[in-house]
Design a protein around this motif. Structure first.
Motif, PDB file in Angstrom:
ATOM      1  N   PRO A   1       0.848  -1.051  -0.077  1.00 37.53           N
ATOM      2  CA  PRO A   1      -0.031   0.032  -0.110  1.00 37.53           C
ATOM      3  C   PRO A   1       1.035   1.181  -0.075  1.00 37.53           C
ATOM      4  N   TYR A   2       0.199   2.356  -0.541  1.00 41.02           N
ATOM      5  CA  TYR A   2       0.964   3.762  -0.697  1.00 41.02           C
ATOM      6  C   TYR A   2       0.407   4.414   0.417  1.00 41.02           C
ATOM      7  N   ASP A   3       1.218   5.468   0.992  1.00 44.26           N
ATOM      8  CA  ASP A   3       0.830   6.425   1.944  1.00 44.26           C
ATOM      9  C   ASP A   3       0.127   7.658   1.176  1.00 44.26           C
ATOM     10  N   LEU A   4       0.493   7.885   0.053  1.00 50.54           N
ATOM     11  CA  LEU A   4      -0.098   8.887  -0.903  1.00 50.54           C
ATOM     12  C   LEU A   4      -0.310   8.502  -2.164  1.00 50.54           C
ATOM     13  N   VAL A   5      -1.599   8.450  -2.600  1.00 50.14           N
ATOM     14  CA  VAL A   5      -1.974   7.892  -4.045  1.00 50.14           C
ATOM     15  C   VAL A   5      -2.646   9.374  -4.590  1.00 50.14           C
ATOM     16  N   ILE A   6      -2.096   9.524  -5.678  1.00 51.81           N
ATOM     17  CA  ILE A   6      -2.279  10.768  -6.554  1.00 51.81           C
ATOM     18  C   ILE A   6      -2.820  10.167  -7.910  1.00 51.81           C
ATOM     19  N   ALA A   7      -4.060  10.833  -8.205  1.00 49.07           N
ATOM     20  CA  ALA A   7      -4.511  10.450  -9.534  1.00 49.07           C
ATOM     21  C   ALA A   7      -5.302  11.677 -10.094  1.00 49.07           C
ATOM     22  N   VAL A   8      -4.539  12.656 -10.497  1.00 48.58           N
ATOM     23  CA  VAL A   8      -4.911  14.022 -10.764  1.00 48.58           C
ATOM     24  C   VAL A   8      -5.504  14.078 -12.400  1.00 48.58           C
ATOM     25  N   ALA A   9      -4.853  12.956 -13.005  1.00 43.73           N
ATOM     26  CA  ALA A   9      -5.324  13.149 -14.450  1.00 43.73           C
ATOM     27  C   ALA A   9      -6.823  12.409 -14.642  1.00 43.73           C
ATOM     28  N   GLY A  10      -7.339  12.063 -13.642  1.00 39.68           N
ATOM     29  CA  GLY A  10      -8.622  11.427 -13.297  1.00 39.68           C
ATOM     30  C   GLY A  10      -8.694   9.840 -13.565  1.00 39.68           C
ATOM     31  N   VAL A  11      -9.741   9.196 -13.173  1.00 41.81           N
ATOM     32  CA  VAL A  11      -9.791   7.819 -13.101  1.00 41.81           C
ATOM     33  C   VAL A  11     -10.151   7.117 -14.396  1.00 41.81           C
ATOM     34  N   ASP A  12     -10.698   8.079 -15.332  1.00 42.03           N
ATOM     35  CA  ASP A  12     -10.977   7.570 -16.552  1.00 42.03           C
ATOM     36  C   ASP A  12      -9.677   7.219 -17.323  1.00 42.03           C
ATOM     37  N   ARG A  13      -8.774   7.855 -17.137  1.00 39.62           N
ATOM     38  CA  ARG A  13      -7.256   7.632 -17.794  1.00 39.62           C
ATOM     39  C   ARG A  13      -6.363   6.606 -17.052  1.00 39.62           C
ATOM     40  N   LEU A  14      -7.179   5.802 -16.212  1.00 39.76           N
ATOM     41  CA  LEU A  14      -6.459   4.676 -15.579  1.00 39.76           C
ATOM     42  C   LEU A  14      -6.802   3.259 -16.163  1.00 39.76           C
ATOM     43  N   THR A  15      -7.663   3.355 -17.164  1.00 40.19           N
ATOM     44  CA  THR A  15      -8.018   1.921 -17.847  1.00 40.19           C
ATOM     45  C   THR A  15      -7.455   1.892 -19.137  1.00 40.19           C
ATOM     46  N   SER A  16      -7.661   1.025 -19.718  1.00 41.52           N
ATOM     47  CA  SER A  16      -7.307   0.674 -21.211  1.00 41.52           C
ATOM     48  C   SER A  16      -8.089  -0.432 -21.894  1.00 41.52           C
ATOM     49  N   TYR A  17      -8.054  -0.370 -23.177  1.00 45.92           N
ATOM     50  CA  TYR A  17      -8.906  -1.233 -23.774  1.00 45.92           C
ATOM     51  C   TYR A  17      -8.675  -2.770 -23.563  1.00 45.92           C
ATOM     52  N   ASP A  18      -7.636  -3.059 -22.843  1.00 44.11           N
ATOM     53  CA  ASP A  18      -7.111  -4.426 -22.440  1.00 44.11           C
ATOM     54  C   ASP A  18      -7.459  -4.518 -21.059  1.00 44.11           C
ATOM     55  N   ALA A  19      -7.916  -3.671 -20.361  1.00 42.81           N
ATOM     56  CA  ALA A  19      -8.216  -3.730 -18.875  1.00 42.81           C
ATOM     57  C   ALA A  19      -9.519  -4.429 -18.644  1.00 42.81           C
ATOM     58  N   GLN A  20      -9.615  -4.790 -17.543  1.00 42.56           N
ATOM     59  CA  GLN A  20     -10.869  -5.632 -17.146  1.00 42.56           C
ATOM     60  C   GLN A  20     -11.861  -4.326 -17.425  1.00 42.56           C
ATOM     61  N   ARG A  21     -13.019  -4.814 -17.826  1.00 45.89           N
ATOM     62  CA  ARG A  21     -14.245  -4.057 -17.872  1.00 45.89           C
ATOM     63  C   ARG A  21     -14.912  -3.590 -16.646  1.00 45.89           C
ATOM     64  N   VAL A  22     -14.487  -2.551 -16.011  1.00 44.50           N
ATOM     65  CA  VAL A  22     -14.870  -2.438 -14.757  1.00 44.50           C
ATOM     66  C   VAL A  22     -15.588  -1.018 -14.532  1.00 44.50           C
ATOM     67  N   SER A  23     -16.266  -0.661 -13.779  1.00 46.17           N
ATOM     68  CA  SER A  23     -17.087   0.470 -13.895  1.00 46.17           C
ATOM     69  C   SER A  23     -16.196   1.868 -13.184  1.00 46.17           C
ATOM     70  N   PHE A  24     -16.541   2.745 -13.163  1.00 46.14           N
ATOM     71  CA  PHE A  24     -15.857   4.169 -12.647  1.00 46.14           C
ATOM     72  C   PHE A  24     -15.739   3.738 -11.187  1.00 46.14           C
ATOM     73  N   ALA A  25     -16.884   3.493 -10.520  1.00 48.75           N
ATOM     74  CA  ALA A  25     -16.810   3.272  -9.198  1.00 48.75           C
ATOM     75  C   ALA A  25     -15.909   1.990  -8.645  1.00 48.75           C
ATOM     76  N   ASP A  26     -16.067   1.112  -9.389  1.00 48.81           N
ATOM     77  CA  ASP A  26     -15.068  -0.086  -9.074  1.00 48.81           C
ATOM     78  C   ASP A  26     -13.415   0.425  -9.128  1.00 48.81           C
ATOM     79  N   GLN A  27     -13.279   1.221 -10.281  1.00 43.40           N
ATOM     80  CA  GLN A  27     -12.015   1.678 -10.440  1.00 43.40           C
ATOM     81  C   GLN A  27     -11.568   2.533  -9.283  1.00 43.40           C
ATOM     82  N   LEU A  28     -12.550   3.693  -8.831  1.00 36.61           N
ATOM     83  CA  LEU A  28     -12.247   4.348  -7.557  1.00 36.61           C
ATOM     84  C   LEU A  28     -12.038   3.320  -6.526  1.00 36.61           C
ATOM     85  N   GLN A  29     -12.606   2.471  -6.311  1.00 38.60           N
ATOM     86  CA  GLN A  29     -12.488   1.325  -5.125  1.00 38.60           C
ATOM     87  C   GLN A  29     -11.262   0.929  -5.109  1.00 38.60           C
ATOM     88  N   MET A  30     -10.428   0.471  -6.290  1.00 36.61           N
ATOM     89  CA  MET A  30      -9.418  -0.091  -6.426  1.00 36.61           C
ATOM     90  C   MET A  30      -8.389   0.982  -6.135  1.00 36.61           C
TER      91      MET A  30
END
Lengths: 599, 283
Positions: free
Chosen positions: A105-134
């Motif tokens: 685990p990390y002491d600080l997690v930064i995702a300022v580019a947004g959750v939308d840009r953490l996925t890819s076409y070869d990623a699991q098809r998970v919802s925004f809420a699940d990505q945020l949870q991850m």
């Protein structure tokens, strides 16, 4: 030279793909970098920067014993960043790929580019809420989560000229609007973050391109934000979206009624941590951070300047036509708009940061109200106040003074949140001309109702205002002022020719056409009268030529009668009048003849 | 019609499925994906013309292409699945005319990763043969594409090892030399084998799984000269589909993945194929 890989791979990397060029640019810029550097300084241990983030921003977060992992989805980006960012572990892949690797685990997690840009076409098809949870699941128990998200309900998004299926460019391989868990506004985003992470939330409202905001306002000072309207409008106008209309009006109205969150383009939520400052705004390549005075005179205080940071969108290039199998052929011949380079005439000077800025409207707002309400005396007074300020600022200071960055404080105009300076000496008249050229441009663009006639625009209007401010508006200083104003505009957002302006222009063109047609009709009518007049005179002259003595025989004095007749003829306005005149003369002669014969 | 649409007799199969002339199939309105890959279904240097539709097998393929800035994708499923619908019995029976006894599947149909007209494969065939012998219990039929089949040093290596060596023909090029029975022969062979294996996860392995075979991927994946690395190469394939790589894999998982990759849920009806894919210009 070795071929050692500079990055690690987890599932879901994209190739070929880049989040760092063209249409896509990473999160960063002076404002975000300043916020994150402050945030990171209070954290020790492991930091995850998730999503495309500029190298400058990652560097600002790293250091001081922190170990930083950077997750990007483009393999080529990871390779380049791995070589560029020494001491940073660069990972290529999607968020679910990283999670599958089960990192510590990390002491600080930064995702300022947004959750939308953490996925890819070869990623699991998970919802925004699940990505945020991850994402939240990657933080330690007492860790800090900083995540940003753009709002589809933001004024610039609502006014986007592109149909919905084209707004996200190549990122829309799975249409983002089909994910019902993806928030579209501020309230939804806050709820989504709270659902995955409990704790105190610091809420920064971002204005401008979500990945490279030009201004950030803490939601706790929304009441005071009305005084920042010009600043927020300018920031919102820095959007790269093609717009149907400028977002100025919507942003202004929403800020005025305290709905700053609805006016914002995005938000950065920080759970478990606090950011320094209430307002962070960009000045050139630096950020100015100001805090609302807790005691004493109300105003923005503790104003400090960040180190220079490059803008990640400096080389933004809009995507071309994607409707065809290949990019448009026309695109080969029509060059993409070149990114504007900052003008060499303008720089930033940290020593110009004021110690306090009053909580009061900008001069621009006040001048606008005065102009729109035909209150020329008030406009003249404010212009004179501004002239006074420009006069008192030492020429050697080279401070840039514009109406949007000066505020009325206790009856006199003072510099606001700005540290821009000219790189060359600028005279008072030139400085006034530059400021009023910008004001003129803004008023014309916004179609502000002005008390001056419509032909008094551009140099004429600017000269009027310069003189109201106590300056001399000669041609040379006006020309120099134009040059300086252009230099400031270059550093400011690009103005889009929008649909609303186009419709208004078309309306004006229609009105001008109607007026021109009326004018033509009037001229035709006048010409018709003249034509008739000429024909009448011609007939008279012809008649006179036919019988030169007949009309004059009975005359006592031939010379006098002819002269009289010519004079009368030249006064004739119509054929009917002439006929009536001739008839009167003939009848008079007949009556005189009859009377003589009776006698 | 782009000549790639003729490869392996794909357009012939689709024309037959749609009830059109399958000897001289009508023009397809775009580009039909002719093989499975880790990108958008086409080779990295494929030429495209404006207005053409890209007929691909699965949504994942279309998504990768969209991210490349390409549009006009229509997911239609793999022609192989259309062939299976057209030929429900082919290869399953001893002889459909005289002996309708079901064939007992046996042995392994082994596919060597094949080169193409523009690139030859390089690798240690001897070592691969040894590994196949160690792994496969039953008889092994070795399928070589003609590019390798016509190279005696490769063909003889497998013949000398005691394997039966076959080739299904040529896919053709520029409308010439296409063996329109290519996939029919391949389907027949697969339905007679219990297992399909290869040294790379590639189209034939997925076809084998779709034809009901167990599948396995092992051995030296070999190199092909001029292989374009821009999509990540075989290393990316291995990372993305680890469940399909190995000598003993979970066949249920393999079936699920195969259905996704071949677009089993996206097959069109004959009328839809006619309407969607053929423009009727030379019907």
């Amino acid at each position: 030279m070795t071929d050692q890989p500079t990055y690690e791979l987890v599932r879901g990397e994209m190739r070929p793909w880049t989040d760092y060029e063209g249409e896509n640019f990473p999160a960063g810029g002076p404002v975000l970098t300043s916020v994150l550097a402050d945030l990171a300084s209070s954290v020790t241990g492991r930091v995850l920067v998730a999503g495309p983030t500029s190298a400058d921003t990652v560097r600002a977060v790293a250091g001081e014993g922190r170990s930083v992992d950077l997750l990007v989805r483009g393999a080529d980006d990871a390779e380049r960043l791995g070589a560029e960012l020494t001491g940073v572990r660069v990972i290529a892949g999607a968020l679910d790929g990283l999670v599958a690797d089960n990192p510590q685990p990390y002491d600080l997690v930064i995702a300022v580019a947004g959750v939308d840009r953490l996925t890819s076409y070869d990623a699991q098809r998970v919802s925004f809420a699940d990505q945020l949870q991850m994402l939240a699941g990657l933080t330690t128990d007492g860790g800090v989560l900083a995540v940003a998200h753009e709002f589809d309900t933001a004024p610039a998004s609502v006014l986007d000229a592109r149909p919905e299926d084209q707004r996200h460019g190549d990122n829309d391989w799975r249409p983002v609007d089909t994910d019902t868990t993806r928030p579209v506004d501020h309230a939804g985003f806050v709820a989504a973050v709270r659902a995955v992470r409990a704790g105190e939330v610091d809420d920064l409202l971002l204005f401008g391109p979500p990945a490279a905001p030009r201004a950030a306002v803490n939601s706790r000072v929304t009441r005071e934000a009305e005084n920042l309207t010009d600043l927020l409008v300018a920031a919102a106008g820095a959007t790269h979206r093609p717009l149907l209309a400028a977002p100025d009006e919507q942003v202004t109205r929403l800020v005025r009624v305290g709905r700053v969150a609805d006016a914002a383009d995005a938000a950065l939520l920080i759970v478990g941590g606090r950011v320094a400052g209430d307002v962070i705004t960009a000045a050139g390549d630096r950020a100015l951070t100001a805090t609302l005075a807790a005691t004493g005179e109300p105003g923005w205080t503790s104003i400090r300047t960040s180190e220079p940071v490059a803008w990640p969108d400096a080389r933004f290039a809009p995507g071309g036509s994607r409707d065809t199998a290949q990019p448009s052929e026309t695109g080969r011949y029509v060059p993409a708009p070149a990114a504007s380079e900052p003008s060499p005439l303008v720089t930033v000077e940290p020593s110009l940061a004021p110690s306090r800025v009053a909580l009061s409207p900008t001069l621009h707002q006040l001048l606008r109200y005065a102009a729109a309400t035909d209150d020329v005396p008030e406009f003249r007074r404010l212009a004179a106040e501004f002239g006074g300020l420009v006069e008192t600022v030492p020429v050697t200071e080279r401070r840039v003074l514009t109406t949007t960055t000066t505020v009325l404080d206790g009856g006199s105009v003072r510099p606001g949140l700005d540290i821009r300076a000219w790189t060359t000496t600028v005279s008072v008249d030139e400085a006034l001309a530059a400021a009023f050229w910008l004001l003129q441009d803004a008023f014309v663009r916004a179609r502000v109702r002005l008390p001056w006639p419509h032909h008094v625009r551009d140099a004429a209007l600017t000269a009027t205002w310069v003189e109201m401010a106590g300056g001399t508006a000669d041609d040379a200083s006006l020309a120099r002022g134009r040059e300086l104003a252009d230099a400031l505009s270059q550093a400011a957002p690009v103005v889009t020719t929008d649909l609303r302006a186009a419709l208004a222009d078309a309306d004006a063109a229609r009105r001008e056409l109607g007026e021109a047609q009326g004018h033509i009709a009037g001229l035709e009518r006048t010409i018709g009268f003249r034509d008739k007049q000429l024909r009448t005179r011609e007939d008279v002259i012809r008649n006179l030529r036919k019988s030169p003595g007949a009309g004059l025989a009975a005359s006592k004095s031939t010379g006098t009668s002819v002269a009289k007749l010519v004079k009368r003829t030249s006064e004739v306005r119509s054929f009917g009048e002439l006929t009536a005149g001739v008839n009167r003369v003939v009848k008079r002669r007949q009556r005189q003849k009859q009377m003589r014969s009776k006698a | 019609m782009h000549h790639h649409n003729h490869y392996y007799g794909h357009s012939h199969i689709l024309a037959r499925y749609a009830g059109l002339d399958d000897r001289h199939p009508p023009r397809l309105r775009g580009y039909l994906q002719h093989g499975w890959n880790v990108a958008d279904g086409y080779n990295p240097t494929h030429e495209f013309f404006d207005g053409a539709v890209r007929y691909v097998w699965s949504p994942r393929i279309a998504e990768r292409g969209y991210a490349l800035g390409r549009r006009n994708y229509t997911v239609v499923g793999a022609p192989w699945l259309y062939l299976q619908r057209l030929e429900p019995e082919l290869g399953f029976l001893e002889d459909p005319e005289t002996n309708r006894k079901p064939v007992e599947r046996e042995g392994t149909l082994w596919f060597l990763f094949h080169g193409w007209e523009g690139g030859k494969i390089e690798g240690d065939h001897k070592r691969l043969i040894d590994e196949i012998r160690e792994t496969e219990d039953g008889p092994v039929t070795f399928s070589l594409y003609y590019t390798e089949y016509d190279r005696p040093e490769i063909r003889n290596a497998y013949l000398d090892a005691g394997f039966e060596v076959i080739s299904f023909g040529r896919r053709g090029f520029s409308y010439l030399g296409t063996d329109t029975e290519f996939l029919y022969k391949q389907l027949t062979a697969m339905r007679r084998h219990k297992r399909v294996a290869g040294n790379r996860l590639a189209t034939a392995i997925l076809y084998g799984a779709a034809a009901g075979c167990e599948i396995a991927v092992y051995g030296d994946p070999m190199m092909m000269e001029g292989e374009d690395p821009r999509f990540g190469g075989y290393a990316r394939v291995q990372r993305l589909w680890p469940d399909l790589i190995g000598k003993d894999i979970d066949q249920r998982v393999a079936q699920q993945i195969t259905r996704e990759e071949l677009g089993a849920r996206y097959l069109l009806t004959p009328a839809e194929v006619r309407r969607t894919m053929f423009d009727g210009s030379n019907e």
